[in-house]
Design a protein around this motif. Structure first.
Motif, PDB file in Angstrom:
ATOM      1  N   SER A  48       0.827  -0.981   0.126  1.00 10.75           N
ATOM      2  CA  SER A  48      -0.044   0.034  -0.125  1.00 10.75           C
ATOM      3  C   SER A  48       0.970   1.150  -0.031  1.00 10.75           C
ATOM      4  CB  SER A  48      -0.877   0.194   1.330  1.00 10.75           C
ATOM      5  OG  SER A  48      -1.624  -1.211   1.193  1.00 10.75           O
ATOM      6  N   PRO A  49       0.496   2.375  -0.731  1.00  7.59           N
ATOM      7  CA  PRO A  49       1.181   3.653  -0.628  1.00  7.59           C
ATOM      8  C   PRO A  49       1.430   4.052   0.683  1.00  7.59           C
ATOM      9  CG  PRO A  49      -0.421   3.592  -2.333  1.00  7.59           C
ATOM     10  CD  PRO A  49      -0.620   2.518  -1.529  1.00  7.59           C
ATOM     11  N   ARG A  50       2.672   4.612   0.925  1.00  5.26           N
ATOM     12  CA  ARG A  50       2.861   5.408   2.033  1.00  5.26           C
ATOM     13  C   ARG A  50       2.568   6.740   2.028  1.00  5.26           C
ATOM     14  NH1 ARG A  50       4.787   0.550   2.103  1.00  5.26           N
ATOM     15  NH2 ARG A  50       5.686  -0.271   3.704  1.00  5.26           N
ATOM     16  N   GLU A  51       1.912   7.224   3.015  1.00  3.87           N
ATOM     17  CA  GLU A  51       1.831   8.786   2.925  1.00  3.87           C
ATOM     18  C   GLU A  51       2.881   9.797   3.346  1.00  3.87           C
ATOM     19  OE1 GLU A  51      -1.637  10.569   2.549  1.00  3.87           O
ATOM     20  OE2 GLU A  51      -2.582   8.740   1.811  1.00  3.87           O
ATOM     21  N   ILE A  52       3.113  10.632   2.630  1.00  4.64           N
ATOM     22  CA  ILE A  52       4.436  11.695   3.076  1.00  4.64           C
ATOM     23  C   ILE A  52       4.013  12.851   2.794  1.00  4.64           C
ATOM     24  CG2 ILE A  52       5.654  11.426   0.903  1.00  4.64           C
ATOM     25  CD1 ILE A  52       8.137  11.483   2.338  1.00  4.64           C
ATOM     26  N   VAL A  53       4.420  13.933   3.510  1.00  2.73           N
ATOM     27  CA  VAL A  53       3.912  15.391   3.331  1.00  2.73           C
ATOM     28  C   VAL A  53       4.938  15.819   2.638  1.00  2.73           C
ATOM     29  CG1 VAL A  53       3.755  17.685   4.367  1.00  2.73           C
ATOM     30  CG2 VAL A  53       2.622  15.500   5.405  1.00  2.73           C
ATOM     31  N   PHE A  83       7.942   3.552  -7.852  1.00  4.37           N
ATOM     32  CA  PHE A  83       9.321   3.247  -8.000  1.00  4.37           C
ATOM     33  C   PHE A  83       9.651   1.934  -7.417  1.00  4.37           C
ATOM     34  CE2 PHE A  83       8.773   5.824  -4.197  1.00  4.37           C
ATOM     35  CZ  PHE A  83       9.871   5.164  -3.386  1.00  4.37           C
ATOM     36  N   GLN A  84      10.962   1.563  -7.870  1.00  3.48           N
ATOM     37  CA  GLN A  84      11.556   0.534  -6.947  1.00  3.48           C
ATOM     38  C   GLN A  84      12.564   0.669  -6.207  1.00  3.48           C
ATOM     39  OE1 GLN A  84      12.220  -1.718 -10.826  1.00  3.48           O
ATOM     40  NE2 GLN A  84      10.482  -3.077 -10.242  1.00  3.48           N
ATOM     41  N   VAL A  85      12.707  -0.247  -4.884  1.00  4.53           N
ATOM     42  CA  VAL A  85      13.959  -0.198  -4.166  1.00  4.53           C
ATOM     43  C   VAL A  85      14.564  -1.441  -4.740  1.00  4.53           C
ATOM     44  CG1 VAL A  85      14.914  -0.549  -2.016  1.00  4.53           C
ATOM     45  CG2 VAL A  85      12.663   0.794  -2.393  1.00  4.53           C
ATOM     46  N   ALA A  86      15.913  -1.061  -5.032  1.00  5.70           N
ATOM     47  CA  ALA A  86      16.839  -2.438  -5.386  1.00  5.70           C
ATOM     48  C   ALA A  86      17.778  -2.616  -4.345  1.00  5.70           C
ATOM     49  CB  ALA A  86      17.578  -1.689  -6.640  1.00  5.70           C
ATOM     50  N   ALA A  87      17.927  -3.849  -3.999  1.00  7.71           N
ATOM     51  CA  ALA A  87      18.754  -4.388  -3.206  1.00  7.71           C
ATOM     52  C   ALA A  87      19.873  -5.300  -4.016  1.00  7.71           C
ATOM     53  CB  ALA A  87      18.202  -5.087  -2.245  1.00  7.71           C
ATOM     54  N   ARG A  88      21.106  -4.818  -3.829  1.00  4.64           N
ATOM     55  CA  ARG A  88      22.224  -5.405  -4.599  1.00  4.64           C
ATOM     56  C   ARG A  88      23.109  -6.289  -3.702  1.00  4.64           C
ATOM     57  NH1 ARG A  88      24.161  -6.822  -9.144  1.00  4.64           N
ATOM     58  NH2 ARG A  88      26.226  -7.129  -9.915  1.00  4.64           N
ATOM     59  N   TYR A  89      23.294  -7.475  -3.695  1.00  2.91           N
ATOM     60  CA  TYR A  89      24.078  -8.183  -2.640  1.00  2.91           C
ATOM     61  C   TYR A  89      24.652  -9.366  -3.220  1.00  2.91           C
ATOM     62  CZ  TYR A  89      19.959 -11.156  -3.112  1.00  2.91           C
ATOM     63  OH  TYR A  89      18.956 -11.972  -3.429  1.00  2.91           O
ATOM     64  N   GLN A  90      25.626 -10.033  -2.282  1.00  6.60           N
ATOM     65  CA  GLN A  90      26.094 -11.069  -2.675  1.00  6.60           C
ATOM     66  C   GLN A  90      25.901 -12.346  -1.328  1.00  6.60           C
ATOM     67  OE1 GLN A  90      30.417 -11.247  -3.164  1.00  6.60           O
ATOM     68  NE2 GLN A  90      30.455 -13.413  -4.173  1.00  6.60           N
ATOM     69  N   LYS A 106      14.628  -6.283  -6.893  1.00  2.61           N
ATOM     70  CA  LYS A 106      13.855  -4.873  -6.936  1.00  2.61           C
ATOM     71  C   LYS A 106      12.550  -5.336  -6.249  1.00  2.61           C
ATOM     72  CE  LYS A 106      16.427  -3.054 -11.057  1.00  2.61           C
ATOM     73  NZ  LYS A 106      16.206  -2.669 -12.379  1.00  2.61           N
ATOM     74  N   LEU A 107      11.982  -4.271  -5.651  1.00  5.83           N
ATOM     75  CA  LEU A 107      10.739  -4.373  -4.808  1.00  5.83           C
ATOM     76  C   LEU A 107       9.921  -3.341  -5.277  1.00  5.83           C
ATOM     77  CD1 LEU A 107      12.944  -5.228  -2.374  1.00  5.83           C
ATOM     78  CD2 LEU A 107      10.708  -6.222  -1.954  1.00  5.83           C
ATOM     79  N   ASP A 108       8.625  -3.311  -5.802  1.00  2.00           N
ATOM     80  CA  ASP A 108       7.900  -1.855  -5.991  1.00  2.00           C
ATOM     81  C   ASP A 108       7.534  -1.377  -4.689  1.00  2.00           C
ATOM     82  OD1 ASP A 108       7.882  -2.775  -8.762  1.00  2.00           O
ATOM     83  OD2 ASP A 108       6.419  -4.230  -8.408  1.00  2.00           O
ATOM     84  N   VAL A 109       7.494  -0.001  -4.828  1.00  2.00           N
ATOM     85  CA  VAL A 109       7.175   0.930  -3.552  1.00  2.00           C
ATOM     86  C   VAL A 109       6.236   1.860  -4.184  1.00  2.00           C
ATOM     87  CG1 VAL A 109       7.875   2.258  -1.958  1.00  2.00           C
ATOM     88  CG2 VAL A 109       9.221   0.161  -2.415  1.00  2.00           C
TER      89      VAL A 109
END
Length: 171
Positions: free
Chosen positions: A43-48, A139-146, A160-163
């Motif tokens: 769900s979308p987060r509210e931000i002012v 947008f997406q949050v990208a987590a790059r890891y090993q 990538k996670l949808d936000v």
């Protein structure tokens, strides 16, 4: 095992394995020991407009595996990187909060490594400029890891996670 051996093993481990389950039956197996989720759902987060809102990611790491910290020093495994993708007026405002990593000397890399295992959470301070227009931002949050186990390191990958954020005007 030295660094050269790891470099040679990584491409081999990137491919999926095939298991034989009987005469002319095989099953493709993919090695994906980390699953990322956004805490609080999609769900979308509210931000002012002009403010900051926390977004928490959780890595569910399979037993026997670990990934490397945001502060892992160079010269060894790939450290965790968290970035925003496709977020024109949304940015990371401040430092990403992370649990204290476990520090151990890794004989395979020949250096001290900082690792996470289990279900670590990372809190990202998302901000929008005060001049941002109101409305929904996807947008997406990208987590790059090993990720490695005691005997195997997989090549670095990006999940990538949808936000979504809903920007409202100043109150």
């Amino acid at each position: 095992m030295n660094k050269l051996a790891y470099a040679l093993l990584l491409p081999v481990t990137a491919v999926s394995a095939t298991l034989t389950t009987g005469p002319s039956h095989s099953v493709a197996v993919s090695v994906r020991p980390v699953k990322w989720t956004v805490i609080g759902g999609s769900s979308p987060r509210e931000i002012v407009s002009g403010r900051t809102v926390p977004l928490t990611l959780q890595a569910d790491i399979a037993k026997g595996w670990h990934l490397y910290s945001l502060t892992q020093k160079p010269g060894g495994p790939k450290p965790l990187q968290i970035e925003l993708v496709g977020a024109a007026d949304v940015l990371i405002r401040g430092v990403i909060k992370a649990p204290q990593p476990e520090r151990t000397f890794d004989k395979n890399f020949g250096i001290e490594t900082e690792t996470y295992s289990g279900t670590p959470r990372f809190t990202i301070p998302l901000g929008v400029p005060g001049r941002s227009l109101t409305g929904l931002r996807k947008f997406q949050v990208a987590a790059r890891y090993q990720v490695c186990s005691e005997t195997l390191c997989l090549p670095a990958r990006t999940d990538k996670l949808d936000v979504a954020l809903r920007i409202t005007g100043r109150r």
